[in-house]
Design a protein around this motif. Structure first.
Motif, PDB file in Angstrom:
ATOM      1  N   GLY A 106       0.808  -1.212   0.000  1.00  0.00           N
ATOM      2  CA  GLY A 106       0.000   0.000   0.000  1.00  0.00           C
ATOM      3  C   GLY A 106       0.838   1.258   0.000  1.00  0.00           C
ATOM      4  N   ASN A 107       1.971   1.209  -0.733  1.00  0.00           N
ATOM      5  CA  ASN A 107       2.895   2.340  -0.765  1.00  0.00           C
ATOM      6  C   ASN A 107       2.346   3.463  -1.636  1.00  0.00           C
ATOM      7  N   ARG A 108       2.661   4.705  -1.305  1.00  0.00           N
ATOM      8  CA  ARG A 108       2.174   5.830  -2.101  1.00  0.00           C
ATOM      9  C   ARG A 108       2.938   5.965  -3.414  1.00  0.00           C
ATOM     10  N   ALA A 109       4.124   5.347  -3.511  1.00  0.00           N
ATOM     11  CA  ALA A 109       4.964   5.534  -4.698  1.00  0.00           C
ATOM     12  C   ALA A 109       4.306   4.981  -5.959  1.00  0.00           C
ATOM     13  N   ALA A 110       3.500   3.927  -5.807  1.00  0.00           N
ATOM     14  CA  ALA A 110       2.884   3.303  -6.973  1.00  0.00           C
ATOM     15  C   ALA A 110       1.384   3.561  -6.948  1.00  0.00           C
ATOM     16  N   PRO A 111       0.760   3.739  -8.127  1.00  0.00           N
ATOM     17  CA  PRO A 111      -0.694   3.912  -8.161  1.00  0.00           C
ATOM     18  C   PRO A 111      -1.399   2.609  -7.780  1.00  0.00           C
ATOM     19  N   GLU A 112      -2.517   2.736  -7.048  1.00  0.00           N
ATOM     20  CA  GLU A 112      -3.281   1.556  -6.620  1.00  0.00           C
ATOM     21  C   GLU A 112      -3.769   0.760  -7.833  1.00  0.00           C
ATOM     22  N   HIS A 113      -4.311   1.468  -8.830  1.00  0.00           N
ATOM     23  CA  HIS A 113      -4.749   0.824 -10.072  1.00  0.00           C
ATOM     24  C   HIS A 113      -4.045   1.497 -11.237  1.00  0.00           C
ATOM     25  N   ASP A 114      -4.011   0.785 -12.380  1.00  0.00           N
ATOM     26  CA  ASP A 114      -3.444   1.398 -13.576  1.00  0.00           C
ATOM     27  C   ASP A 114      -4.261   2.641 -13.925  1.00  0.00           C
TER      28      ASP A 114
ATOM     29  N   LEU C 135      -1.199  -1.243 -22.306  1.00  0.00           N
ATOM     30  CA  LEU C 135       0.210  -1.259 -21.908  1.00  0.00           C
ATOM     31  C   LEU C 135       0.415  -0.210 -20.823  1.00  0.00           C
ATOM     32  N   LEU C 136       0.987  -0.641 -19.690  1.00  0.00           N
ATOM     33  CA  LEU C 136       1.319   0.296 -18.616  1.00  0.00           C
ATOM     34  C   LEU C 136       2.765   0.738 -18.799  1.00  0.00           C
ATOM     35  N   LEU C 137       2.963   2.062 -18.842  1.00  0.00           N
ATOM     36  CA  LEU C 137       4.286   2.631 -19.106  1.00  0.00           C
ATOM     37  C   LEU C 137       4.687   3.530 -17.950  1.00  0.00           C
ATOM     38  N   HIS C 138       5.986   3.665 -17.729  1.00  0.00           N
ATOM     39  CA  HIS C 138       6.445   4.736 -16.851  1.00  0.00           C
ATOM     40  C   HIS C 138       7.270   5.697 -17.690  1.00  0.00           C
TER      41      HIS C 138
END
Lengths: 120, 93, 165
Positions: A106-114, C135-138
């Motif tokens: 549940g880190n803030r660095a990554a979005p919960e969903h795409d 496609l998921l991109l950064h």
């Protein structure tokens, strides 16, 4: 220590430029590894060294041994091919592993969903 | 003359690459998370490979290029194994 | 008939030639050992069982165009990322994730696209969802998503579909 192959002057200058430029861009990539603020941004930094940095140094090496004519240039080609195929695999695996870990914790660095697909 | 130019620029390139390896080592020791360390290690491997190529240009010995290939291969395998471990907690499923 | 002994004849010849060039000799010993290595390699490929890719000469011009574009873009994006790394602190905070809908479905085409995305620093392929075709991109410099989406779709995807579909 300073022994180096004896090339014609134009080739020596060209090889020198290519090798130093490649080393410099690799250094910039590694500096980015320290300077960029979060993990996902840092993922972009090493590919500087793995693409243009390696490319410049290997082309310099090919030019050097091509002018000397003392061996075939297969090694450089193999290194380039190998690095081109493997770098995407390692970077993609690392990105996905990190995304998975961040989501589980549940880190803030990554979005919960795409994010929603960008409409054109 | 030309051997001098090439010799000094190879030395310069090796110094730059040594600094690059140092920066990668900083990321490896500082972390903060495991994935940061893995990417530091991966960059370290690539920089070491390029260092071997510059040594190979200087000496003209083919063996250095073969060593560079092997270092590249080791770096790939270890990074893949570590990423798999980070994702699943085991390397071989 | 030949495929019963040698399942991938092209791969066999390619591996053998590579071995001979690496050793830089045509001595019978190198030849025999290279043939053994190539034989083992082509049978290992059987165990992997890759889907067949068709090579057609008519696909060569778009492939060369794509290679040219990628070479130019590798150079440009390297310089762009170098500028971000060495620039001010504010420039380093625009990174973010984005999702893109792809029309390309061929596996080899997607693999080549992944290599292109990684070889041009600044875009990083994260995850492809085959069910939804997204496609998921950064992206390191994510100011305008539409601009990046346009770039990938028009510059690479159309050519890749021409080559692989």
């Amino acid at each position: 220590m300073n022994a180096a192959p004896d090339l014609p002057l134009w080739a020596a200058i060209l090889v020198s430029l290519l090798v130093v430029a490649g080393a410099a861009i690799t250094l910039v990539g590694s500096v980015g590894l320290v300077r960029l603020p979060d993990f996902y941004s840092r993922l972009h930094a090493p590919s500087l060294g793995a693409t243009l940095g390696t490319g410049c140094i290997l082309i310099g090496s090919m030019l050097c041994f091509g002018v000397l004519r003392d061996r075939l240039l297969i090694h450089e080609a193999l290194i380039a091919l190998f690095l081109t195929i493997t770098t995407p695999v390692t970077m993609m695996l690392l990105a996905r592993a990190s995304l998975y870990r961040d989501r589980v914790e549940g880190n803030r660095a990554a979005p919960e969903h795409d994010p929603e697909p960008t409409e054109l | 003359m030309s051997a001098h130019i090439l010799g000094w620029s190879l030395t310069l390139a090796q110094v730059l690459l040594a600094f690059a390896m140092g920066f990668a080592a900083v990321r490896f020791t500082r972390g903060p998370r495991a994935q940061d360390r893995v990417i530091g290690l991966d960059t370290f491997y690539v920089n070491a490979m390029l260092m071997l190529v510059t040594i190979g240009i200087r000496s003209g010995v083919t063996l250095y290029f073969e060593a560079a290939l092997i270092i590249g291969m080791l770096g790939f395998v270890s990074t893949v194994a570590l990423s798999k471990f980070l994702m699943r907690g085991e390397v071989i499923e | 008939m030949i495929r019963r002994v040698l399942p991938h004849p092209f791969l066999f010849v390619a591996l053998l030639v590579m071995w001979l060039m690496l050793n830089q000799s045509l001595a019978p010993g190198t030849f025999v050992f290279g043939a053994l290595v190539a034989f083992g390699g082509s049978w290992a490929m059987v165990a992997l069982d890759p889907p067949r890719a068709r090579l057609r000469l008519s696909r060569l011009p778009p492939a060369l165009r794509l290679a040219g574009r990628v070479l130019v873009d590798v150079f440009r994006s390297n310089l762009a990322v170098a500028r971000i790394i060495l620039g001010g602190a504010e420039r380093r905070t625009h990174s973010g994730f984005m999702t893109l809908r792809l029309d390309l479905t061929d596996r080899y085409g997607l693999a080549v696209l992944a290599i292109i995305m990684t070889c041009t620093p600044g875009t990083q392929w994260v995850h492809y969802d085959p069910a939804r075709g997204t496609l998921l991109l950064h992206v390191l410099d994510l100011v305008d998503e539409r601009q990046w989406a346009n770039l990938i779709k028009q510059r690479y995807e159309t050519l890749l579909r021409e080559i692989f579909e």
